[in-house]
Design an enzyme around this catalytic site. Sequence first.
Site, PDB file in Angstrom:
ATOM      1  CD  GLU A 282      -7.022  -4.565 -18.413  1.00 11.26           C
ATOM      2  OE1 GLU A 282      -6.308  -5.520 -18.074  1.00 11.26           O
ATOM      3  OE2 GLU A 282      -8.055  -4.243 -17.795  1.00 11.26           O
ATOM      4  CG  HIS A 303      20.912   4.265  -5.947  1.00  8.30           C
ATOM      5  ND1 HIS A 303      22.131   4.780  -5.592  1.00  8.30           N
ATOM      6  CD2 HIS A 303      19.980   5.093  -5.413  1.00  8.30           C
ATOM      7  CE1 HIS A 303      21.939   5.878  -4.854  1.00  8.30           C
ATOM      8  NE2 HIS A 303      20.642   6.082  -4.738  1.00  8.30           N
ATOM      9  CE  LYS A 417      -9.045 -13.443 -18.900  1.00  6.44           C
ATOM     10  NZ  LYS A 417     -10.269 -12.717 -18.636  1.00  6.44           N
TER      11      LYS A 417
HETATM   12  O1  PA5 Z   1     -10.024  -3.919 -15.654  1.00  8.76           O
HETATM   13  C1  PA5 Z   1     -10.479  -5.002 -15.956  1.00  8.76           C
HETATM   14  O2  PA5 Z   1     -11.589  -5.131 -16.478  1.00  8.76           O
HETATM   15  C2  PA5 Z   1      -9.704  -6.277 -15.646  1.00  8.76           C
HETATM   16  O3  PA5 Z   1      -8.449  -5.997 -15.154  1.00  8.76           O
HETATM   17  C3  PA5 Z   1     -10.443  -7.122 -14.645  1.00  8.76           C
HETATM   18  O4  PA5 Z   1     -10.645  -6.369 -13.482  1.00  8.76           O
HETATM   19  C4  PA5 Z   1      -9.679  -8.401 -14.318  1.00  8.76           C
HETATM   20  O5  PA5 Z   1      -9.405  -9.115 -15.487  1.00  8.76           O
HETATM   21  C5  PA5 Z   1     -10.485  -9.275 -13.369  1.00  8.76           C
HETATM   22  O6  PA5 Z   1     -11.713  -9.605 -13.926  1.00  8.76           O
HETATM   23  P1  PA5 Z   1     -12.893 -10.143 -13.026  1.00  8.76           P
HETATM   24  O7  PA5 Z   1     -13.270  -9.083 -12.071  1.00  8.76           O
HETATM   25  O8  PA5 Z   1     -13.981 -10.460 -13.994  1.00  8.76           O
HETATM   26  O9  PA5 Z   1     -12.390 -11.371 -12.320  1.00  8.76           O
END
Ligand code: PA5
Length: 427
Positions: A282, A303, A417
Amino acid sequence: MENIKFNLQGSLITEEELRKIQPEIMEAQEKLLDRKGISSEYTGWLDYVNRIDKKEYEDIKITANYIKENCDAFILLGVGGSYLGAKAAIEAIRGDFHNELCRPQIYYAGQNLSGSYLKRLIQVIRDKEVCIIVVSKSGTTLETAIAFRIFRELMEEKYKEKARERIFVVTDRNKGALKSISDIEGYKTFVVPDDIGGRYSVMTPVGLLPMAGAGLNTDEFIEGMKSGVEEYSIRDFNKNICCLYAAARNILNRRGKEIEIFVNYEPYSISIAEWWKQLFGESEGKEGKGIFPASLNFTTDLHSMGQYVQEGKEIIFETTLTVENFDEDMEVPYDNNNFDKLNYIAGNKLSYINHKAFQGTFLAHSEGKVPGLVISIPRMNEYYLGKLFYFFMLSCGISGYTNKVDPFTQPGVEAYKKNMFRLLGKS
Ligand code: PA5
């Protein structure tokens, strides 16, 4: 002295390559530590452990004790950065089969949209005394919000008025639907700081509350991370293993190694790999750039995927996590009959044999043109895990800035989303 070590001897990287990339790495480190880089407003994690709010931390411990005293199980609701760090820590420290061996048991929800998963989880926890920890910074994430609605209803059915005493929320200080519900219902809430994004939040209440509820020693975790803050802030390329790891990754990537495989040899580390994948994927995968982070669990996956790593496309490098000392171990027993011809290793510890498997694999892969990096930790405990998490986060920030991407945002996550909400008819 015991410490986390980084070794790039199997990386096939030359001194010249390191010397060449050094200025870029040092510039990236400076930007990060001096908070001069892009999105530096999200770098609160850099020194968070040195300024933890004592009252909030005390409250986390009080809540954790309540959970331990009143629950057979707790369910952690959250997705991505809101649960991966805690899950990684809980599994690494409590170990394999921890739900069979330890109390409270821990289950996860709000990380998918599967009805059958939730239905089965409800069957599992129905007759247990449960608490809920729900974590969402935005407070609006669909996966987590749906699971929370379902479990809230269940808790209210089961505990009536007292349900609110068993629901704990970690969310934004002021905004979001989760914050509003918490205010109305009077749930105990903890804050996700504004200046820390999900995947960098494991040392905040996001990670600390579930970890403490699971019985982990969070004091030690914080101490380990503090030691990381001190050690990895050193502005010396050759002495700072975060700089070296960031350098190695970028050198290998520029040589066409598009995939980094995080390898571990202990099943209890599998979720560390999941946390690591999110952190790097990310943070770096944007603008058509980034190393694709993958993971394999050896020797199991030797394996299945070992063939590809050894002889497939030469686009892979490996980063192996090794653990040096073990509190729990087994020996290969001696057998008078020796029908299985294993007496040549009788009396040896499994940790020794596992290490030999690592050395053999590492050699085979580097001969097969898969460069290898090695990160070793002295033992798996809260202290070294805290330090390891910090090592990866800092390396990731440096690596992202070196590759000229913003490591602290995730604009690409919004695309699915938007479509999903449109298809669901959200107004
Ligand atoms: O690292 C990040 O920002 C994301 O992975 C969020 O943690 C994830 O999308 C969850 O978001 P939220 O905490 O707003 O529910």
